[in-house]
Design a protein around this motif. Structure first.
Motif, PDB file in Angstrom:
ATOM      1  N   LEU A   1      20.755 -20.557  23.745  1.00  0.00           N
ATOM      2  CA  LEU A   1      20.673 -20.281  25.180  1.00  0.00           C
ATOM      3  C   LEU A   1      19.352 -19.583  25.509  1.00  0.00           C
ATOM      4  O   LEU A   1      18.683 -19.918  26.499  1.00  0.00           O
ATOM      5  CB  LEU A   1      21.846 -19.407  25.618  1.00  0.00           C
ATOM      6  CG  LEU A   1      23.095 -20.097  26.139  1.00  0.00           C
ATOM      7  CD1 LEU A   1      24.243 -19.098  26.282  1.00  0.00           C
ATOM      8  CD2 LEU A   1      22.817 -20.774  27.487  1.00  0.00           C
ATOM      9  N   ARG A   2      19.004 -18.606  24.729  1.00  0.00           N
ATOM     10  CA  ARG A   2      17.754 -17.865  24.961  1.00  0.00           C
ATOM     11  C   ARG A   2      16.542 -18.786  24.878  1.00  0.00           C
ATOM     12  O   ARG A   2      15.598 -18.672  25.659  1.00  0.00           O
ATOM     13  CB  ARG A   2      17.639 -16.729  23.947  1.00  0.00           C
ATOM     14  CG  ARG A   2      18.587 -15.570  24.234  1.00  0.00           C
ATOM     15  CD  ARG A   2      18.694 -14.604  23.073  1.00  0.00           C
ATOM     16  NE  ARG A   2      19.414 -13.386  23.466  1.00  0.00           N
ATOM     17  CZ  ARG A   2      19.921 -12.515  22.613  1.00  0.00           C
ATOM     18  NH1 ARG A   2      19.779 -12.715  21.295  1.00  0.00           N
ATOM     19  NH2 ARG A   2      20.544 -11.442  23.053  1.00  0.00           N
ATOM     20  N   GLN A   3      16.593 -19.710  23.915  1.00  0.00           N
ATOM     21  CA  GLN A   3      15.484 -20.650  23.773  1.00  0.00           C
ATOM     22  C   GLN A   3      15.378 -21.574  24.982  1.00  0.00           C
ATOM     23  O   GLN A   3      14.287 -21.783  25.523  1.00  0.00           O
ATOM     24  CB  GLN A   3      15.676 -21.487  22.500  1.00  0.00           C
ATOM     25  CG  GLN A   3      15.368 -20.751  21.206  1.00  0.00           C
ATOM     26  CD  GLN A   3      15.502 -21.665  20.011  1.00  0.00           C
ATOM     27  OE1 GLN A   3      16.402 -22.496  19.949  1.00  0.00           O
ATOM     28  NE2 GLN A   3      14.589 -21.520  19.054  1.00  0.00           N
ATOM     29  N   GLN A   4      16.508 -22.130  25.389  1.00  0.00           N
ATOM     30  CA  GLN A   4      16.475 -23.129  26.449  1.00  0.00           C
ATOM     31  C   GLN A   4      16.216 -22.498  27.816  1.00  0.00           C
ATOM     32  O   GLN A   4      15.614 -23.130  28.684  1.00  0.00           O
ATOM     33  CB  GLN A   4      17.785 -23.929  26.462  1.00  0.00           C
ATOM     34  CG  GLN A   4      17.984 -24.773  25.201  1.00  0.00           C
ATOM     35  CD  GLN A   4      18.517 -26.163  25.508  1.00  0.00           C
ATOM     36  OE1 GLN A   4      19.286 -26.349  26.423  1.00  0.00           O
ATOM     37  NE2 GLN A   4      18.063 -27.140  24.738  1.00  0.00           N
ATOM     38  N   LEU A   5      16.679 -21.266  28.010  1.00  0.00           N
ATOM     39  CA  LEU A   5      16.434 -20.600  29.283  1.00  0.00           C
ATOM     40  C   LEU A   5      15.127 -19.806  29.262  1.00  0.00           C
ATOM     41  O   LEU A   5      14.680 -19.332  30.316  1.00  0.00           O
ATOM     42  CB  LEU A   5      17.599 -19.659  29.618  1.00  0.00           C
ATOM     43  CG  LEU A   5      18.941 -20.319  29.927  1.00  0.00           C
ATOM     44  CD1 LEU A   5      20.024 -19.270  30.129  1.00  0.00           C
ATOM     45  CD2 LEU A   5      18.840 -21.202  31.177  1.00  0.00           C
TER      46      LEU A   5
END
Length: 311
Positions: A45-49
């Motif tokens: 999630l952190r990567q994609q957001l």
């Protein structure tokens, strides 16, 4: 931040749970996965957001400003998806205000609509039926967009595309009718008798050539068509008051015989039976209201099919 085409939408459910629990361990328990798996999901999630999403603080994990801004939209999207994926609500004919649209020839109207209308009056008083005439071009677009529910007619004439659903309703056979006490025809006519008579033709397009004429032409023969009318409604009255002979489907002739005194006789030409069908688009295959309508029409078709053709 990733755009929609590259974003893993499976992460939205995990995001929703993480925002509610604000704890990786509890979120993992809610989703029945290991803490390690949930930690990996949070990392993705952190990567994609391109955002920390949740950060540690003395009060526990706290959402970032971006995460907070996404909470309500994501939650609403998931609830809407849940609603869309639920089984469709059952159709209650007694309370429905649905309007069904059927494309049919006047032949199918005559045989099916009286009983269908009576059934709907009793079981579904709020349901309306709109019957449209079938056109020469098959109404594929109307079936796809839902402006037309079913098409009823002769299979050989409709020739529906292969991807549509097609259900057999009943069969019929060509017959001919003359008035009672006809001066020359009392029993099954010979081919010579048939060709010597003055014929009536029902042709909604005004064409002087019907199915029987095409068959006769193959044999090098021709009949005299003295009268052409565009509708079935006037046909039995005209035959009952003249010496004309009318060729038409047997089941229609049997209904005409209930209105006026006519003799039903076989046509002295080798003709195949007709198959009458109901056609609909697979887009509406599971729609409960659509299923209900088709079930009513199917039941009427079975009753008609059970009535023997007596020629």
């Amino acid at each position: 931040m990733s755009n929609l085409r590259t974003f893993d939408l499976n992460l939205l459910l995990a995001f929703d749970v993480l925002m509610r629990e604000r704890n990786v361990t509890r979120a993992a328990e809610c989703m029945f996965v290991t803490q390690s798996a949930m930690s990996h999901t949070l990392h993705r999630l952190r990567q994609q957001l391109d955002d920390p999403v949740l950060v540690k603080s003395p009060a526990g994990m706290q959402p970032t400003a971006l995460a907070l801004a996404l909470v309500e939209p994501v939650h609403g999207l998931l609830r809407e998806m849940e609603r869309l994926l639920e089984s469709p609500q059952a159709f209650d004919p007694s309370s429905s205000q649905r309007r069904f649209t059927i494309a049919a020839t006047d032949y199918m109207e005559f045989l099916l609509l009286p009983e269908l209308s009576g059934l709907i009056d009793q079981a579904a008083p709020g349901v309306d039926i709109h019957v449209k005439r079938t056109d020469s071009a098959f109404p594929l677009a109307q079936l796809e967009n839902g402006s037309l529910d079913v098409v009823l007619g002769f299979a050989s004439m409709l020739e529906p595309p292969a991807h549509l659903r097609c259900e057999h309703l009943f069969v019929d056979r060509m017959a001919c009718v003359v008035r009672e006490n006809h001066p020359t025809i009392h029993n099954a006519p010979s081919l010579d008798d048939y060709l010597a008579m003055a014929h009536m033709l029902i042709s909604r397009t005004g064409s002087r050539v019907g199915f029987i004429d095409a068959k006769l032409a193959e044999l090098g023969l021709e009949r005299r068509i003295k009268l052409i009318v565009p509708h079935f409604l006037s046909a039995p009255l005209m035959v009952a008051q003249t010496d004309l002979i009318l060729s038409l489907p047997y089941r229609l002739a049997a209904e005409f015989q209930k209105l006026v005194t006519l003799n039903i006789l076989p046509v002295p030409i080798d003709l195949p039976d007709y198959e009458l069908v109901m056609i609909w688009h697979p887009l509406w295959e599971k729609d409960p209201a659509h299923c209900w309508l088709r079930a009513q029409i199917s039941a009427i078709g079975r009753k008609i099919d059970a009535n023997e053709i007596r020629l």
